[in-house]
Every structure is written in structure tokens, then in C-alpha cells.
Design an enzyme around this catalytic site. Structure first.
Site, short mmCIF file in Angstrom:
data_model
loop_
_atom_site.label_atom_id
_atom_site.label_comp_id
_atom_site.label_asym_id
_atom_site.label_seq_id
_atom_site.Cartn_x
_atom_site.Cartn_y
_atom_site.Cartn_z
N LYS A 11 -13.26 27.23 16.42
CA LYS A 11 -13.66 26.18 15.49
C LYS A 11 -13.22 26.63 14.09
O LYS A 11 -14.05 26.86 13.20
CB LYS A 11 -15.17 25.97 15.56
CG LYS A 11 -15.65 25.31 16.84
CD LYS A 11 -15.41 23.81 16.86
CE LYS A 11 -16.37 23.10 15.91
NZ LYS A 11 -16.03 21.65 15.79
N TYR A 32 -23.27 36.53 21.02
CA TYR A 32 -24.29 37.07 21.92
C TYR A 32 -24.63 38.52 21.59
O TYR A 32 -25.62 39.06 22.09
CB TYR A 32 -23.85 36.97 23.39
CG TYR A 32 -23.73 35.55 23.90
CD1 TYR A 32 -24.36 34.48 23.24
CD2 TYR A 32 -22.99 35.25 25.03
CE1 TYR A 32 -24.24 33.18 23.71
CE2 TYR A 32 -22.87 33.95 25.51
CZ TYR A 32 -23.50 32.92 24.83
OH TYR A 32 -23.38 31.63 25.30
N ASP A 82 -14.31 21.89 20.51
CA ASP A 82 -14.95 20.62 20.91
C ASP A 82 -13.89 19.64 21.45
O ASP A 82 -14.10 18.98 22.47
CB ASP A 82 -15.76 20.00 19.76
CG ASP A 82 -14.99 19.93 18.45
OD1 ASP A 82 -13.95 20.63 18.32
OD2 ASP A 82 -15.40 19.18 17.54
N ASP A 109 -17.92 26.86 32.35
CA ASP A 109 -18.84 26.14 33.24
C ASP A 109 -18.41 24.69 33.41
O ASP A 109 -18.48 24.14 34.51
CB ASP A 109 -20.27 26.19 32.71
CG ASP A 109 -21.04 27.36 33.30
OD1 ASP A 109 -20.38 28.31 33.78
OD2 ASP A 109 -22.29 27.34 33.28
N ASP A 123 -18.24 30.54 27.48
CA ASP A 123 -19.38 30.34 28.37
C ASP A 123 -19.50 28.85 28.73
O ASP A 123 -19.60 28.46 29.89
CB ASP A 123 -20.64 30.82 27.63
CG ASP A 123 -21.80 31.06 28.55
OD1 ASP A 123 -21.65 30.86 29.78
OD2 ASP A 123 -22.89 31.44 28.06
#
Ligand code: NAD
Length: 368
Positions: free
Chosen positions: A192, A142, A225, A253, A249
């Protein structure tokens, strides 16, 4: 020792309504537990723009840097949707996070037994769930450069850069290990590393910090993942999860939804320790300003009250008092009290924001 200091920035929409209930709890600690907080108040978001033409004044920013902890309600609302980007309500919040350098975002996902039916997952998968996601908040994709939309031949190309330094990874890893020591003593780091170099570095640095400073804590690694899948399959296998800004993020959530309503979710954002040893800290509910219900006494104050419980635990080292407050919330829910967002069962009528706050204070009284 001086009193612990708090800056309250209630903000917009339901922010001031839920914060009024937190004030009742703060006053209760002064009256019944002899813990007096020096409380100051300020404006942030749309209300600050209305009063001063900016979502956060320099004076309020300076005050936030001085106090032991900032408690924030929520910012934003349709009235401010068309403002210039530079003065939008969210800019006030982003400025606080940036200038206080709050690099570790803590999002607990805790499922109170009384609300286990609320989750979209089966009751036995979520009942009693208590996990903590630590998301790196000030770096990663970001913020990385280069970024932008450029022209390449005949088409546009969107670019963002995932970039992490060793020290950025090490400091958030330390936050996660420290937290784990106060909880179930387990950290799972997610990245990852199979497809991203920044993930390889992330895994290396977390492992190094673990070996050098926290070998008493159990550490595991998971691809993000697979982590998302495991969160939905059997979330109780986790204690503390530490991950980068982007994965954090998404994962936080997803974890939040394991527990039901937005009105129940607290958060903390922590930075480096100050001179008095306390971390720079901002506590806020995960929800926004909920303009659809603002001013109607319908807002659930529990997310904001649990954010204050996090302040007790992480800024003021008052873990036993945080437990007391969380237990008071649990007891009120077990009695069947529900604000409108928690309704599901037939025949239950909702309580108002202030009735919920009063009931929690009554449980605190009963705990003495
Ligand atoms: P929201 O979180 O404000 O509301 C989403 C839904 O959840 C609404 O139906 C709302 O009524 C309900 N809800 C939220 N909190 C609740 C509570 N405590 N009790 C009962 N119901 C609750 O998100 P949104 O509608 O997408 O955004 C509204 C405004 O809030 C926007 O201006 C947005 O930019 C802002 N926002 C601010 C923050 C923040 O201050 N940190 C976070 C998210 C959104």
C-alpha cells in the site's frame, strides 16, 4: 552424495492419517524411482505435550535444523484448548518457523480442472488456475515494536507497528523472482505504497532487486486492495505474487478459496540456503487437525501429498518428479475419485483417506 533427509512431524488429529498416505508415496520413490529418503520422525503439538510436557522438544528442534526438509501434518485440538499459551500446540509450529528463520511462505493456488465446479467463482475464471503467493513470514506488523494496549487518558489504545528493513524485503523478493524463473517468469508485488511508508520502501527495494539481479523477470506492482479485487475478478493474470506478512495472510486465504476445499491446499515455508545449497524448509498442508473428522478415515490426504510434491520441487530439485506426482493427483480426480470434503455431485460415494492414497500410488505406477 548422501540421501536426501526428511523429518516427519505428523502432529495431531488428522495429521498422522494424511501423513500415512505421504509415507506410501515416499516408499514408492524408494522402490520404483531409486530415490531413497532418510526419514526420521518426531512429535510436535499436542502429542508432544502429552509425551514431554512441551509442544516441541529441543531434540526435535535440533533435528529439524539438521535435515534437508521438515514435513508437518497438523497440530492442535479441543483437548489442548485450555493449556497455558506457552505450551499450546501452535507454539511448537511457531518455534520451528522462528528458529529455522523461514521468511518466505509459499502458497500455491492451483485449480484442477476436475474440481473447477467447486470454486465459488465461475468455472472459466478458475479452471486451470496456477498462481503462487509468496508471503513474508517473519517480520512486519505481526512482530513490529512497539506493540500492546496502552492507556491514553480515559481510553485504551491498541498498537501494532508495521516495520520492514531493506534486507527483509530484498530476501523475500529474491525468493519470488527465483520462483518466477521456474514458472511463468512474472512477479506482481503488492503493498500500500499510496498510504504507507513501509509500502514505499517495499516497492523501492523490490524494484532495486529486480533491476540489479532479475531484469529478465517481468515485474509489476499493485496496491494490495486492488490486488484482492483482481484476484477475484481474473486470477489467471497472475503468476507469482509477493507481498508482506499482513497482506499475504489475507490474500493467500482469499486465493485459497478460489480453488475449493481446504483439503487440497499445500504450502512451503523456506529460509536461507544451508551449506549444501538447499534452503531451510518446512512443508505442510494449509488445513488444521480437523478434530471433527479425525480417526474416521475421511480426511483428504491430497494437501499433504501436494506439500511433499513441493518438497520434491523446492528442496530436492526434482521438478520432473513433482510434476509426475501432481499429475497423478490430477488423474485420480479426473477419474472422479472424491474424499468426502470434495463431494458435490449426486450419486458419487466418497473414498477413504487410504483409498485416495492408494489410488494416487497406482497412478504413479501407471506413469512409468
Ligand atoms: P481445520 O482446518 O482443522 O478444519 C476446518 C474444516 O475443514 C473442518 O470441518 C475440517 O473437517 C475440514 N478439513 C480440514 N482439513 C481437511 C482435510 N484434509 N480433509 C477433509 N476435510 C478437512 O480448522 P479448525 O477446525 O479451525 O481447527 C482445528 C484445529 O486445528 C484447531 O486446534 C486449530 O488451532 C488447529 N489448526 C492447526 C493448523 C496447523 O497445524 N497448521 C492450522 C489451522 C488450524
Amino acid at each position: 552424495m548422501s540421501n536426501p533427509s526428511l523429518l516427519i512431524l505428523a502432529g495431531d488429529g488428522i495429521g498422522p492419517e494424511v501423513m500415512t498416505e505421504v509415507r506410501k508415496i515416499i516408499d514408492w520413490y524408494g522402490a520404483k524411482r531409486d530415490v531413497t529418503f532418510d526419514v526420521s520422525e518426531g512429535l510436535v503439538g499436542g502429542c508432544s505435550y502429552d509425551a514431554h510436557g512441551t509442544p516441541l522438544t529441543d531434540e526435535t528442534m535440533a533435528k529439524a535444523q539438521e535435515v534437508d526438509a521438515v514435513l508437518l501434518g497438523a497440530v492442535g485440538g479441543p483437548k489442548y484448548d485450555n493449556l497455558d499459551f506457552s505450551v499450546k500446540p501452535e507454539r511448537g509450529l511457531l518455534r520451528l518457523r522462528k528458529e529455522m528463520d523461514l521468511f518466505a511462505n509459499l502458497r500455491p493456488a492451483q485449480c484442477f480442472d476436475a474440481l473447477a465446479d467447486f470454486s465459488s467463482l465461475k468455472k472459466d475464471v478458475v479452471a486451470g488456475l496456477d498462481i503462487m503467493i509468496v508471503r513474508e513470514l517473519t517480520s512486519g506488523i505481526y512482530f513490529g515494536e512497539p506493540r500492546g494496549i496502552i492507556k491514553e487518558g480515559n481510553e485504551r489504545v491498541g498498537i501494532n507497528t508495521q516495520r520492514y528493513t531493506e534486507s527483509e524485503i530484498a530476501r523475500v523478493a529474491r525468493s519470488a523472482f527465483e520462483l518466477a524463473r521456474k514458472r511463468g517468469n512474472k512477479v506482481c508485488s503488492m503493498e500500500k505504497a499510496n498510504v504507507m511508508e513501509s509500502g514505499i520502501l517495499w516497492r523501492d527495494v523490490v524494484t532495486e532487486v529486480h533491476q540489479a539481479e532479475y531484469s529478465d523477470v517481468e515485474l509489476s506492482h499493485m496496491y494490495a486492495d486492488a490486488g484482492a479485487m483482481q484476484l477475484c475478478r481474473w486470477p489467471k493474470q497472475f503468476d507469482v505474487i509477493v507481498t508482506d506478512n499482513l497482506f499475504g495472510d489475507l490474500l493467500s486465504d482469499a486465493a485459497a478459496m478460489l480453488t475449493g476445499s481446504l483439503g487440497m491446499l499445500p504450502s512451503a515455508s523456506l529460509g536461507a540456503p544451508m551449506e549444501n545449497g538447499r534452503p531451510k524448509a518446512l512443508y505442510e498442508p494449509v488445513h488444521g487437525s480437523a478434530p471433527d473428522i479425525a480417526g474416521q478415515g475421511k480426511a483428504n490426504p491430497i494437501a499433504c501429498i501436494l506439500s511433499f510434491a513441493m518438497a520434491l520441487r523446492y528442496s530436492f530439485d526434482m521438478g520432473a518428479e513433482a510434476d509426475r506426482l501432481e499429475k497423478a493427483v490430477e488423474d485420480v480426480l479426473a477419474d472422479g475419485l472424491r474424499t468426502a470434503d470434495l463431494l458435490g455431485e449426486e450419486g458419487v460415494s466418497p473414498v477413504s483417506t487410504s483409498e485416495m492414497g492408494d489410488a494416487i500410488v497406482a497412478k504413479l505406477d501407471a506413469s512409468l
